[in-house]
Design a protein around this motif. Structure first.
Motif, PDB file in Angstrom:
ATOM      1  N   ARG A 117     -20.599  13.458  -9.288  1.00  0.00           N
ATOM      2  CA  ARG A 117     -20.320  12.736  -8.048  1.00  0.00           C
ATOM      3  C   ARG A 117     -20.399  11.226  -8.213  1.00  0.00           C
ATOM      4  O   ARG A 117     -20.047  10.487  -7.297  1.00  0.00           O
ATOM      5  CB  ARG A 117     -21.285  13.184  -6.940  1.00  0.00           C
ATOM      6  CG  ARG A 117     -21.117  14.620  -6.483  1.00  0.00           C
ATOM      7  CD  ARG A 117     -19.999  14.791  -5.444  1.00  0.00           C
ATOM      8  NE  ARG A 117     -18.674  14.480  -5.939  1.00  0.00           N
ATOM      9  CZ  ARG A 117     -17.915  15.295  -6.671  1.00  0.00           C
ATOM     10  NH1 ARG A 117     -18.353  16.499  -6.978  1.00  0.00           N
ATOM     11  NH2 ARG A 117     -16.717  14.927  -7.074  1.00  0.00           N
ATOM     12  N   GLU A 118     -20.857  10.753  -9.354  1.00  0.00           N
ATOM     13  CA  GLU A 118     -20.860   9.320  -9.630  1.00  0.00           C
ATOM     14  C   GLU A 118     -19.566   8.883 -10.322  1.00  0.00           C
ATOM     15  O   GLU A 118     -19.335   7.699 -10.544  1.00  0.00           O
ATOM     16  CB  GLU A 118     -22.050   8.943 -10.523  1.00  0.00           C
ATOM     17  CG  GLU A 118     -23.405   9.288  -9.934  1.00  0.00           C
ATOM     18  CD  GLU A 118     -23.878   8.306  -8.864  1.00  0.00           C
ATOM     19  OE1 GLU A 118     -23.069   7.442  -8.440  1.00  0.00           O
ATOM     20  OE2 GLU A 118     -25.042   8.402  -8.451  1.00  0.00           O
TER      21      GLU A 118
ATOM     22  N   THR B  61     -19.262  10.415  -3.410  1.00  0.00           N
ATOM     23  CA  THR B  61     -20.677  10.515  -3.766  1.00  0.00           C
ATOM     24  C   THR B  61     -21.351  11.716  -3.110  1.00  0.00           C
ATOM     25  O   THR B  61     -22.231  12.348  -3.708  1.00  0.00           O
ATOM     26  CB  THR B  61     -21.406   9.220  -3.365  1.00  0.00           C
ATOM     27  OG1 THR B  61     -20.704   8.100  -3.915  1.00  0.00           O
ATOM     28  CG2 THR B  61     -22.821   9.210  -3.893  1.00  0.00           C
TER      29      THR B  61
ATOM     30  N   ALA C  71     -24.383  13.389  -5.544  1.00  0.00           N
ATOM     31  CA  ALA C  71     -25.011  12.626  -6.614  1.00  0.00           C
ATOM     32  C   ALA C  71     -26.529  12.685  -6.427  1.00  0.00           C
ATOM     33  O   ALA C  71     -27.017  12.661  -5.289  1.00  0.00           O
ATOM     34  CB  ALA C  71     -24.531  11.177  -6.578  1.00  0.00           C
TER      35      ALA C  71
END
Length: 242
Positions: free
Chosen positions: A35-36, A46, A61
């Motif tokens: 998610r980053e 994110t 994240a």
């Protein structure tokens, strides 16, 4: 593979979740460094909630795990597309970038005969190539772009394809003076034809829940609702295009 299974497989990959998570009711929580990273091009999601039937996946994240856990508590009483969920999300992260979207997908594995009829493609549709007018549009997509030009050779409608694994997401744009003339239908029908020929899954995501024109176009071509999403995204600066 059936289209709905392609949809599940495609989004399981993007969410960094097991495909089996879509087969079980309830919540699957995925904490992942993916998610980053950009989900596509320079767009980073994110915190991402996606529901498909009774199954919900939350992919987040690590630094936003606590926020995501608080947000999913609200799902006991609200849907991902409810105003209450949007309000709760903005309370937890007070920043631009929260989105509520529906995922529409093409449920057939073969091209329906209607796609070959003249009314679906009343305008000449061109596959855009490098080195000619329209380079800026071409650089915005990592898949093919199909366009319609006016008599002055200006691009007035386009459908670009975003490559997302087994999924092929279609984005369409039509100049304001050329809407409601069938140009959007023509370029999207051509994009769907291209995607099915590659045995991938056509996906269409209207940019707003209130975009009646996008929904009408998608439904007229046979797209159906497959999932709902609530997510927080941001755009990395300095993107030069594909």
């Amino acid at each position: 593979m059936e289209p709905i299974q392609k949809l599940k497989q495609g989004y399981a990959h993007l969410l960094d979740a097991p495909v089996a998570a879509f087969e079980s009711p309830g919540l699957t929580f995925v904490e992942t460094g993916k998610r980053e990273l950009p989900e596509w091009a320079n767009w980073v999601i994110t915190l991402w909630l996606l529901s498909m039937g009774p199954a919900v996946i939350c992919s987040v994240a690590p630094r936003y795990t606590a926020v995501a856990q608080t947000l999913v508590e609200s799902l006991k009483n609200e849907s991902l597309l409810s105003p209450a969920m949007a309000g709760k999300a903005r309370q937890l992260i007070n920043a631009e970038g929260w989105q509520q979207r529906e995922i529409l997908y093409f449920p057939a594995q073969e091209l329906p005969p209607v796609f070959r009829s003249a009314h679906m493609r009343p305008y000449p549709v061109e596959k855009l190539r490098p080195g000619i007018a329209g380079e800026a549009i071409l650089k915005a997509f990592d898949g093919p772009v199909f366009v319609v030009r006016n008599q002055a050779e200006q691009i007035v409608a386009h459908a670009g394809i975003k490559k997302k694994g087994i999924l092929r997401e279609i984005a369409v744009g039509v100049g304001s003076a050329y809407r409601r003339k069938g140009m959007g239908t023509a370029v999207v029908a051509t994009a769907v034809t291209e995607i099915l020929a590659q045995e991938q899954l056509p996906v269409f995501i209207p940019d707003r829940l209130t975009n009646a024109a996008s929904y009408a176009l998608a439904h007229s071509l046979g797209f159906v609702k497959g999932a709902e999403m609530l997510f927080w995204e941001y755009e990395q600066p300095g993107w030069q295009g594909f």
